[in-house]
Design an enzyme around this catalytic site. Sequence first.
Site, short mmCIF file in Angstrom:
data_model
loop_
_atom_site.label_atom_id
_atom_site.label_comp_id
_atom_site.label_asym_id
_atom_site.label_seq_id
_atom_site.Cartn_x
_atom_site.Cartn_y
_atom_site.Cartn_z
N LYS B 94 0.80 -1.05 -0.27
CA LYS B 94 0.00 -0.25 -0.16
C LYS B 94 0.59 0.87 0.24
CE LYS B 94 -3.79 -2.21 2.28
NZ LYS B 94 -4.39 -2.13 1.77
N GLY B 248 -8.62 -8.85 5.19
CA GLY B 248 -7.21 -7.78 6.27
C GLY B 248 -7.74 -8.44 7.06
#
Lengths: 220, 323
Positions: B94, B248
Amino acid sequence: MTPATLGSRAPASPGERALIGVLALQGDFAEHIASLNACGIEGIDAVEVRTLEQLAAVDGLIIPGGESTTIARLLIAFELMEPLRDRIRAGLPAWGTCAGAIMLAVEVTNLDRPPIAAMDITVERNAFGRQIDSFEADLDIAGMEGPPLRAVFIRAPVITRAGAGVEVLCRLDDGRIVATRQGRLLATSFHPELTADHRMHALFARMVLAAKASSAVETT
Amino acid sequence: MTSNGSTNVTSSHSSDTATWTVKAGLAQMLKGGVIMDVVTPEHAEIAQEAGACAVMALERVPSDIRAAGGVARMSHVKMIKEIQATVSIPVMAKARIGHFVEAQILEAIGVDYVDESEVLTPADDVHHIDKHNFKVPFVCGCRNLGEALRRISEGAAMIRTKGEAGTGDIVEAVRHMRSLWSDIRRIQGMRDDELYVVAKDMQVPIDLVRQVRTLGKLPVTNFSAGGVASPADAALMMQLGAEGVFVGSGIFKSGAELDDGTASGHKKMLDSQRAMATAIVKAVTHFNDPQILAEVSMEIPDSMRGQSVSSMAPSELLAGRGN
């Protein structure tokens, strides 16, 4: 329709349709089904294959692109590995693209599960590097008429060894093998299902129709 | 170009990297799969062993980012490289919204996909990264069709609906997926001349609106993210039209109560997380088969405790970042 240049045996008798399955555990199976439906060969139907019953019904099978570690684990977890191996070794026409080619190989570098092991080739996974090294190239495929095929390679494998009975259909400029055929089995490092050129799907559809026709002759 | 001299087999010509087909193509290969957030090489190994089609290398899973507060940035490069060295499946990482230098760094170390993510603290509250400038492909979050098409026009080659990361509450993921598909179905029923107003209202290029109407779906692969905490959640998102799932906190925050500080407690926790990861992978493959989903659900430990989104203050929500 253009005459077959590969797999050009007599087509199945009229009304005898061939069912081509696409292994749908993970990967770009939807793209393969769309390409089969658009490839212009009559007498075929395309279906997703996730279960033993679905596998038993098909006359040919495409193992799509995807993640080979994932597909291998799911084949084992859902107890499809052995039945699939048995059917392919018994003559089911099969085509693997990228991860699918890895699954068809008898030997794979850097895969932590045994593959289906049907075609006498050795395959190296991720042979070109990471995603930023993925590429497209124009390829001449042995026996394929018309302009070069635009081929898409994504974290692609290469075929590092082709056994005695294996026909090499295509090499890159540097000599590396990216497409092979052995009898009713086809393997490509690249993804014909990602482009609008459906000649490889037409080739495989003709292989399936020819195999179905010849097995019909054998049984009568 | 010359052939390499072998007979019968011939050569390739004009090879190109980083084309749109190649960037969007990797996302197509991930379809029907589960992308798992991992914070250590140990997690990455568990994810690959469970059948993840890719991993997202993170410094903290979203629920810990929430708990820790402060500024959440790109993960440490050393940690990402360790994860790359551990697994053979694609590794994503990310970057903060608008932080194109973090993205440059991620490209330089060869991550396979960059997630320009609202889960990290935004670096730019006006502009997103110009993703066309990169060889590495990008995935971005959306809450509706307008956000999705704005990200695609900036160069995103994959979309995920945002959901609300780190909560274990599926309600926002459902809201965003339903909103996206409802917008798509609405466009499909429109006349040509009505599409201009859609493009104007959504602030997106008319060509993308036309493409969505022709395809009846987004022009790139679309996954679901933000709240999946069980195999049933994953299958729900698939039945609502996701082409795959990001998980996640739902895996590596499950079974935390098993870790009592002893080595055997830690092992129990990892075994339980392994079971959850494997079950979610199976549920995504057979998302339409309740019989198999029931069998898969037999094998799982308790899901993460979670936090209901309706109990949270608006300032705690991440999905509104980067619209």
